[in-house]
Design an enzyme around this catalytic site. Structure first.
Site, PDB file in Angstrom:
ATOM      1  N   HIS A 292      40.932  40.981  32.498  1.00 15.17           N
ATOM      2  CA  HIS A 292      40.575  39.692  33.165  1.00 15.17           C
ATOM      3  C   HIS A 292      39.472  39.077  32.768  1.00 15.17           C
ATOM      4  O   HIS A 292      39.049  37.942  32.648  1.00 15.17           O
ATOM      5  CB  HIS A 292      40.608  40.012  34.789  1.00 15.17           C
ATOM      6  CG  HIS A 292      40.348  38.725  35.354  1.00 15.17           C
ATOM      7  ND1 HIS A 292      41.378  37.763  35.388  1.00 15.17           N
ATOM      8  CD2 HIS A 292      39.452  38.400  36.371  1.00 15.17           C
ATOM      9  CE1 HIS A 292      40.887  36.879  36.471  1.00 15.17           C
ATOM     10  NE2 HIS A 292      39.525  37.162  36.901  1.00 15.17           N
TER      11      HIS A 292
ATOM     12  N   SER B 257      39.761  32.714  36.778  1.00 20.43           N
ATOM     13  CA  SER B 257      39.807  33.533  38.054  1.00 20.43           C
ATOM     14  C   SER B 257      40.181  32.725  39.333  1.00 20.43           C
ATOM     15  O   SER B 257      40.664  31.674  39.108  1.00 20.43           O
ATOM     16  CB  SER B 257      38.790  34.326  38.079  1.00 20.43           C
ATOM     17  OG  SER B 257      39.263  35.721  39.248  1.00 20.43           O
TER      18      SER B 257
ATOM     19  N   ASP C 243      46.431  41.349  32.275  1.00 23.73           N
ATOM     20  CA  ASP C 243      45.406  41.035  33.275  1.00 23.73           C
ATOM     21  C   ASP C 243      46.081  40.881  34.757  1.00 23.73           C
ATOM     22  O   ASP C 243      47.104  40.501  34.917  1.00 23.73           O
ATOM     23  CB  ASP C 243      45.084  39.452  33.060  1.00 23.73           C
ATOM     24  CG  ASP C 243      43.924  38.749  33.979  1.00 23.73           C
ATOM     25  OD1 ASP C 243      43.554  39.670  35.147  1.00 23.73           O
ATOM     26  OD2 ASP C 243      43.492  37.829  33.641  1.00 23.73           O
TER      27      ASP C 243
END
Length: 323
Positions: free
Chosen positions: A307, A193, A251
């Site tokens: 994610h 991320s 995602d």
């Protein structure tokens, strides 16, 4: 930030980010050779289906180093064994990796992570955590593009650059010391991320300032957002072929910031089309394509839940895994 507040903020942000995706258009691409092992050598815009078991094993191991950044005990003191009380980094624990340098709660952007040595796999690892705090989210949302000294015309996301700048000097110095102590070890930079975005800039700078780092640094990112304009993305992609940008199914985060704001991804992308926790190596697709309807970009309904699932629950230690 408490976990309940954190989840509330995360959910609200997800809804807003979904609206931003309406700015993004797609193009088309054609599948290519299905027999590839996943060894990217550049100048290839085909879509390949399948990677080697060895590369899958590497992805799984490095994802667990990224996962370990979310566990507080790995970021608060040096010379400690990396552990994950949530049980999501067994390969790291089995390797007996020890931190040389840990950092957390930096004053402005809450950068958190570590530099560790894995003697079992002969690796030095720089791993940077993703977003779990107010400061992290503020960095994510600071989408103004600013200059960076990678190349003429190179611009990057200001929040990501500021996050990297806060730890840059210490990280470069400590990576050099680690490389001097272990000159034959692989140099790995990773993050999930926001951590993947900062790791991208870290790898770019390490390779830029040191010939040994340029030749040896491997970059693995999981669910990274876009980091830069096309000039910087091209420069980073061409700087080294030891880079793997991994995305999972639909995602949401790799779709941001939108291309309509001038952002582009580095290449190549390795896309997991299904079963992100335990994917089949024969199904993972990869290509040096961006701005196309293939891969993560081609998924019609992006979701935040995907994610968290990169070869396991990568953010389990944060307590924010399936919202």
């Amino acid at each position: 930030m408490g976990l309940s507040h954190q989840r509330c903020v995360s959910t609200t942000v997800s809804l807003i980010l979904c609206l931003l995706l309406s700015l993004t258009a797609v193009e088309t691409a054609t599948p290519g050779d299905p027999s590839s092992s996943g060894d990217y050598q550049g100048n290839d815009d085909s879509i390949h289906i399948g990677i080697s078991h060895d590369l899958l094993d590497t992805f799984r191991l490095i994802s667990q180093y990224a996962a370990a950044t979310y566990c507080p005990d790995n970021n608060d003191s040096n010379d400690t064994l990396l552990t994950c009380p949530t049980g999501n980094c067994p390969l790291v624990e089995a390797a007996g990796a020890v931190t040389l340098s840990e950092f957390e709660d930096t004053p402005h952007f809450d950068d958190t992570g570590y530099i560790a040595v894995d003697d079992s796999n002969k690796m030095i690892i720089l791993a940077i955590r993703g977003s779990i705090s107010k400061q992290n989210w503020q960095a994510d949302w600071d989408m103004i593009r600013v200059d960076i000294n990678f190349c003429d015309g190179c611009h990057v996301h200001r929040g990501f650059k500021n996050s990297w700048s806060e730890i840059e000097r210490a990280v470069v110095d400590n990576m050099r010391r680690a490389a001097e102590l272990h000159p034959d070890y692989r140099l790995v930079v990773t993050g999930h991320s926001l951590g993947g975005a900062v790791a991208t800039l870290a790898a770019g700078e390490l390779r830029r300032v040191d010939d040994h780092f340029k030749a040896a640094t491997e970059l693995y990112t999981f669910g990274s957002p876009r980091v830069s304009n096309d000039d910087a993305a091209d420069w980073l992609s061409e700087q080294s072929h030891l880079s793997w940008r991994i995305t999972n199914e639909d995602d949401l985060v790799p779709r941001l910031p939108p291309r309509a704001l001038g952002y582009h991804h580095t290449l190549p992308e390795y896309w997991i089309p299904r079963n992100g926790d335990d994917p089949n190596p024969g199904e993972i697709e990869w290509a040096a394509l961006e701005d196309s309807s293939w891969g993560n970009e081609g998924e019609i309904t992006p979701k935040r839940s995907a994610h968290h699932h990169y070869f396991g629950d990568i953010s389990a230690c944060s307590g924010d895994s399936d919202d």
